[in-house]
Design an enzyme around this catalytic site. Structure first.
Site, mmCIF file in Angstrom:
data_model
loop_
_atom_site.group_PDB
_atom_site.id
_atom_site.type_symbol
_atom_site.label_atom_id
_atom_site.label_comp_id
_atom_site.label_asym_id
_atom_site.label_seq_id
_atom_site.Cartn_x
_atom_site.Cartn_y
_atom_site.Cartn_z
ATOM 1 N N ASP A 26 -10.958 2.797 1.777
ATOM 2 C CA ASP A 26 -11.323 2.156 3.041
ATOM 3 C C ASP A 26 -12.366 2.956 3.812
ATOM 4 O O ASP A 26 -13.349 2.408 4.326
ATOM 5 C CB ASP A 26 -10.087 1.953 3.922
ATOM 6 N N LYS A 43 0.808 -1.223 0.000
ATOM 7 C CA LYS A 43 0.000 0.000 0.000
ATOM 8 C C LYS A 43 0.840 1.271 0.000
ATOM 9 O O LYS A 43 0.459 2.267 -0.613
ATOM 10 C CB LYS A 43 -0.959 -0.008 1.197
#
Length: 273
Positions: free
Chosen positions: A105, A68
């Site tokens: 998210d 990420k």
């Protein structure tokens, strides 16, 4: 005849990922036949595998552990929410050929909380943990206009630093687990303790009447945090809906359409059982 648009999830490991199943469900539901594949990238050459994927005609990808942060470095530009999170879980090839790094998210969590009709506006919210998962969801939670948001963490400095970064209207406070005071309408566990089967040291006076306990982790059985919360008679939900929600937001960024997450979530839940 042109081939269907190509998307993927990159990770190491990646075989366990539910993203291919989720996006296959979205594609069928919306009659939009994309190709979506799991891609195992070596830990020392994610950039090379991303470039090879783009050379194959790849249009975008989800990114999971441990890439990420590297994904953020690969992007030509970052969305505001990716900058806030300090991590990227979605790469988008835009019309100009630029790679945009995004983080879905927080949007995924909010989508699930709204599906659950969770207390948000005017609510007192407690977030347990101060890692990357928390950084990605704080701004969306604050945009839902809670009356207060408390970040509690084992390392107090991390919690207070996050609170200072996101506190614009005097609504955010950081503290240690032992310093949690008051009752909350929504308690979100974003610690890694669930993975180890551990429970942070939490007071028994955490939940207000009608509260929701939400764990970002999920599994066939309730997490230790949710098992503990159940003893207080509050509503308890795991993070499977967040997983589907963040995937739906990625799909929207790529394809411009919004899937219905409910049937996909039901299918995943049935598989877990």
């Amino acid at each position: 005849m042109s081939r269907s648009p190509l998307y993927a999830v990159f990770g190491n490991p990646v075989a366990h990922s539910k993203s291919p199943q989720i996006h296959a469900g979205f594609a069928a539901q919306l009659s939009d036949p994309v190709r979506y594949e799991p891609r195992l990238a070596p830990v020392d050459d994610f950039p090379g595998h991303w470039r090879a994927f783009m050379a194959e005609g790849g249009r975008g990808a989800n990114v999971t552990v441990p890439f990420k942060q590297e994904a953020a470095a690969l992007a030509d530009r970052l969305s505001d929410r990716a900058q806030q999170a300090g991590a990227v879980n979605t790469l988008i090839l835009d019309r100009n050929g630029e790679v945009v790094g995004d983080n879905t998210d927080g949007a995924g969590l909010l989508l699930d909380l709204k599906r659950l009709e969770a207390p948000l506006e005017g609510a007192r919210i407690l977030v347990l943990g101060a890692g990357g998962a928390v950084r990605g969801v704080l701004q969306p939670l604050l945009e839902a206009q809670p009356s207060a948001l408390v970040i509690a963490n084992r390392t107090i400095d991390k919690a207070t630093a996050l609170a200072e970064r996101f506190d614009i209207q005097g609504r955010v406070r950081g503290c240690g687990f032992e310093e949690i005071k008051g009752r909350f309408d929504l308690v979100i566990n974003a610690t890694s303790a669930s993975l180890a089967g551990e429970l942070p040291p939490l007071p028994d006076t955490l939940f207000d009447e009608g509260a929701l306990a939400y764990d970002m982790m999920y599994g066939a059985a309730p997490t230790v945090f949710l098992q503990w919360a159940q003893t207080f008679g509050v509503r308890c939900v795991d993070g499977l809906g967040m997983l589907v929600g963040q995937a739906a937001e990625s799909w929207y960024q790529w394809r411009g359409t919004r899937p219905d997450t409910t049937p996909i979530l039901a299918a995943l839940r049935a598989d877990l059982r």
